[in-house]
Design a protein around this motif. Structure first.
Motif, mmCIF file in Angstrom:
data_model
loop_
_atom_site.group_PDB
_atom_site.id
_atom_site.type_symbol
_atom_site.label_atom_id
_atom_site.label_comp_id
_atom_site.label_asym_id
_atom_site.label_seq_id
_atom_site.Cartn_x
_atom_site.Cartn_y
_atom_site.Cartn_z
ATOM 1 N N CYS A 222 0.821 -1.215 0.000
ATOM 2 C CA CYS A 222 0.000 0.000 0.000
ATOM 3 C C CYS A 222 0.859 1.271 0.000
ATOM 4 C CB CYS A 222 -0.934 0.006 1.210
ATOM 5 S SG CYS A 222 -1.925 1.502 1.314
ATOM 6 N N ARG A 223 0.441 2.236 -0.829
ATOM 7 C CA ARG A 223 1.208 3.490 -0.922
ATOM 8 C C ARG A 223 0.681 4.553 0.030
ATOM 9 N NH1 ARG A 223 1.739 3.676 -7.540
ATOM 10 N NH2 ARG A 223 1.869 1.421 -7.711
ATOM 11 N N GLU A 224 -0.479 4.285 0.599
ATOM 12 C CA GLU A 224 -1.119 5.313 1.437
ATOM 13 C C GLU A 224 -1.315 4.816 2.868
ATOM 14 O OE1 GLU A 224 -2.074 8.223 0.079
ATOM 15 O OE2 GLU A 224 -1.669 7.697 -2.008
ATOM 16 N N CYS B 104 -4.678 1.236 3.174
ATOM 17 C CA CYS B 104 -5.795 2.168 2.961
ATOM 18 C C CYS B 104 -7.011 1.487 2.341
ATOM 19 C CB CYS B 104 -5.341 3.324 2.070
ATOM 20 S SG CYS B 104 -5.100 2.831 0.343
ATOM 21 N N HIS B 105 -6.811 0.326 1.685
ATOM 22 C CA HIS B 105 -7.878 -0.407 0.984
ATOM 23 C C HIS B 105 -8.439 0.381 -0.203
ATOM 24 C CE1 HIS B 105 -8.002 -3.628 3.920
ATOM 25 N NE2 HIS B 105 -8.227 -2.772 4.905
ATOM 26 N N GLN B 106 -7.787 1.485 -0.606
ATOM 27 C CA GLN B 106 -8.340 2.294 -1.693
ATOM 28 C C GLN B 106 -7.362 2.567 -2.835
ATOM 29 O OE1 GLN B 106 -9.713 5.650 0.537
ATOM 30 N NE2 GLN B 106 -11.643 4.632 1.067
ATOM 31 N N CYS B 107 -6.073 2.525 -2.539
ATOM 32 C CA CYS B 107 -5.109 2.885 -3.584
ATOM 33 C C CYS B 107 -5.085 1.804 -4.670
ATOM 34 C CB CYS B 107 -3.722 3.073 -2.979
ATOM 35 S SG CYS B 107 -3.015 1.539 -2.366
ATOM 36 N N CYS C 147 -3.799 -1.614 -3.277
ATOM 37 C CA CYS C 147 -4.796 -2.301 -2.448
ATOM 38 C C CYS C 147 -5.911 -2.883 -3.313
ATOM 39 C CB CYS C 147 -5.396 -1.346 -1.420
ATOM 40 S SG CYS C 147 -4.310 -1.046 -0.015
#
Ligand code: ZN
Length: 329
Positions: free
Chosen positions: A54-56, A63-66, A69
């Motif tokens: 994950c980058r965020e 983050c489960h959003q990038c 993820c």
């Protein structure tokens, strides 16, 4: 999508251990996630992988959003590979194919992750091929080997992996998990009493079996105490056709056991533990006319019926004998 802290509830030993390894940036090359179906092996494997890529992320929380993820969640991240048995086993060519693919496409990052389901089904040559790859220093790799049968893994694999034992979920957590998988609430409470293995639970829910069996148990037991003349008819017409498989016959007897135990719970004021909570009113009425001693005797009758079933006595006979013995006292 859960946070690491939420996952800690399901696996209170494994999760904090992995969180610490992430915090210290000290992940092993290979982990064995060993535990029954439904203990969260796959979910935690994906979480660990997301935390890595994950980058965020915040601390160790992905983050489960990038992009990373999302790709991991969907199973199409170029540096993460999910391997499952092709037929009865995981073959060497499956592992080697991935290794080649990684070499071609390993542009996004230098790190690769394999998540191997049913790792005990790796053939010896597939396992050796994987181990060789894990030990190449120029291609940092992590393998997550998921298994329900740890003892069937090759000794060479076990000796080179960090072993993490996943404990069975509590009944309450398992019932919640079943609801996440689409089980109706009342069925999930009942199934979680019978098993905490997700595969077994899914079999019981197949074709809505558990919901049907649940309503027939309620009818059968209600009749047993209130309209005993009906009981053998309901057994014949509704119960026996539902309980054809041995596993269904066992589950059926368990349900009768839980129904009786609920009645005992009502007598002793433990109403928050009911497996059939929607039957509270019916129980309260019945509890007026049946003593705790009688219920205990009926419970012993069910245990004896279970023993007879295991000794391969004909199921119809087992059930008739049980129902008649409950009527006697
Ligand atoms: Zn992310």
């Amino acid at each position: 999508m859960k946070t690491w802290n939420e996952l800690t509830d399901t696996q209170p030993r494994v999760v904090p251990f992995l969180m610490r390894s992430l915090e210290k940036d000290r992940l092993s090359h290979a982990y064995i996630f060993a535990g029954e179906s439904g203990t969260g092996k796959q979910e935690i494997a994906l979480q660990l992988t997301k935390s890595y890529f994950c980058r965020e992320k915040q601390g160790v929380e992905p983050c489960h959003q990038c992009v990373d993820c999302n790709r991991i969640e969907k199973g199409n991240h170029p540096d993460v590979h999910l391997v499952a048995p092709d037929g009865a086993s995981i073959k060497k060519h499956q592992v080697e194919f991935l290794q080649k693919e990684f070499t071609y496409r390993g542009m996004e990052s230098s790190y690769k992750v394999y998540i191997i389901s049913e790792a005990d089904k790796m053939t010896a040559s597939a396992a050796n091929s994987l181990l060789k790859f894990l030990e190449e220093p120029e291609s940092p790799t992590m393998a997550l080997l998921l298994t329900e049968r740890e003892s069937s893994l090759l000794p060479t694999v076990r000796s080179r992996s960090q072993q993490l034992s996943f404990s069975p979920l509590s009944k309450q957590l398992f019932a919640e998990k079943l609801q996440e998988h689409g089980f109706p609430r009342l069925s999930s409470l009942l199934v979680a009493e019978i098993t905490t293995n997700l595969e077994h639970a899914s079999q019981l829910n197949d074709g809505d079996w558990i919901a049907q069996a649940r309503s027939v148990v309620i009818q059968l037991m209600g009749e047993l105490y209130l309209r005993p003349n009906q009981v053998l008819l309901t057994l014949q017409d509704k119960w026996l056709p539902l309980c054809k498989e041995k596993s269904q016959q066992e589950a059926g007897l368990d349900m009768i056991l839980f129904w009786l135990r609920d009645l005992l719970y009502i007598q002793t004021g433990k109403t928050d533990a009911l497996v059939f909570p929607d039957q509270k009113e019916q129980y309260e009425q019945l509890a007026l006319s049946i003593s705790q001693k009688q219920i205990s005797r009926h419970l012993s009758g069910v245990l004896e019926a279970k023993r007879h079933l295991n000794a391969n006595v004909n199921y119809q006979l087992v059930m008739e004998k049980l129902l008649l013995s409950i009527q006697e006292v």
